[in-house]
Design an enzyme around this catalytic site. Structure first.
Site, PDB file in Angstrom:
ATOM      1  N   ASP A  10     -14.140 -10.956 -17.853  1.00 16.75           N
ATOM      2  CA  ASP A  10     -14.682  -9.998 -18.466  1.00 16.75           C
ATOM      3  C   ASP A  10     -15.004 -10.018 -19.756  1.00 16.75           C
ATOM      4  O   ASP A  10     -14.280 -10.922 -20.638  1.00 16.75           O
ATOM      5  CB  ASP A  10     -13.842  -8.659 -18.000  1.00 16.75           C
ATOM      6  CG  ASP A  10     -14.297  -7.377 -18.445  1.00 16.75           C
ATOM      7  OD1 ASP A  10     -15.285  -7.122 -18.419  1.00 16.75           O
ATOM      8  OD2 ASP A  10     -13.352  -6.682 -19.030  1.00 16.75           O
TER       9      ASP A  10
ATOM     10  N   ASP B   6      -9.366  -6.819 -17.219  1.00 12.14           N
ATOM     11  CA  ASP B   6      -8.280  -5.823 -17.654  1.00 12.14           C
ATOM     12  C   ASP B   6      -8.359  -4.639 -16.924  1.00 12.14           C
ATOM     13  O   ASP B   6      -7.255  -3.794 -17.275  1.00 12.14           O
ATOM     14  CB  ASP B   6      -8.529  -5.696 -19.031  1.00 12.14           C
ATOM     15  CG  ASP B   6      -9.711  -4.813 -19.330  1.00 12.14           C
ATOM     16  OD1 ASP B   6      -9.761  -3.638 -19.854  1.00 12.14           O
ATOM     17  OD2 ASP B   6     -10.739  -5.118 -19.024  1.00 12.14           O
TER      18      ASP B   6
END
Length: 253
Positions: A56, A218
């Site tokens: 990400d 996350d």
């Protein structure tokens, strides 16, 4: 040879799984950089070196919240709205520009319909591109970790809900674009994360199957993305999630 001892779950698990590596993990390298983990500790958690790791972007590799906050408030001000503080905006990040705008409008007391959200998103996106990298930064140790993985032959990909052109602009700014064999950003023609499609597109571009890959993020969006694609997920212990990393249902933390 990279090997997962069993298939990853099809949906987010409630607790981190216990991995049973088929061979002793690689020897530890000195952990000199304060990243969430070094390249060797990724291998220790997973039981070996994966063929590919997809990351990400916002909240995982880059602390982008200050620039997102600035661009969002500029857009809101142009409509006589806001401002919102940085902490509030940071907790809105993670599901793409339209969801960010929707959350911002709701925080300001609106109940926006889809047309209003899309119209304001169209105003916000060029402001984010114009904002560039004035305030953001790579998290400590990110560049060294990425270069260490690439040096070991691990293919690297990026999968983000950020518009792809802006994501690439960030990678170029930090001089790490050449480390990534695939960059998959928001595309109106494709579902956004947590749908599996963006992550699978990254792996297709890298030429690696789900059984040989790892996804690092996350947020709960990232965990769900990985599990929807059948790819094990490492959750970092920082970032923009309201929920602590160990409660996200990731395979490893």
């Amino acid at each position: 040879m990279w090997w997962w001892p069993d298939r990853p779950p099809s949906r987010a698990a409630t607790t981190p799984r216990t991995w049973r590596p088929s061979a002793p993990p690689p020897a530890a390298e000195p952990e000199t950089e304060p990243f969430y983990m070094t390249s060797s500790s990724i291998a220790r958690r997973a039981g070996g070196w994966p063929a590919a790791i997809v990351f990400d972007l916002d909240g995982t590799l880059v602390h982008a919240a200050p620039d997102i906050h600035a661009a969002l408030n500029r857009m809101l001000a142009s409509h006589d709205l806001g401002p919102l503080d940085l902490e509030a905006v940071t907790l809105m990040i993670g599901a793409g520009p339209a969801k960010l705008v929707e959350r911002a409008l709701k925080a300001l007391g609106e109940t926006p319909d889809e047309a209003r959200v899309l119209a304001l998103t169209d105003d916000y996106t060029p402001l984010l591109a114009e904002q560039g990298q004035k305030l953001c930064r790579l998290y400590d140790g990110v560049e060294g970790t990425l270069r260490g993985l690439a040096a070991r032959g691990v293919k690297l990909g990026l999968c983000t809900n950020k518009p792809e052109a802006i994501a690439r602009q960030l990678l170029v700014h930090y001089g790490i674009e050449n480390l990534f064999g695939a960059v998959t950003g928001f595309d109106a023609a494709r579902p956004r994360k947590p749908d599996a499609a963006p992550l699978l597109a990254s792996l297709d571009a890298l030429g690696v199957g789900i059984e040989s890959a790892l996804y690092v993020g996350d947020s709960i969006t990232d965990v769900e993305t990985g599990h929807n694609a059948g790819v094990p997920v490492v959750a970092v212990s920082y970032g923009y999630s309201k929920t602590p990393a160990r409660q996200l249902g990731a395979d490893m933390v």
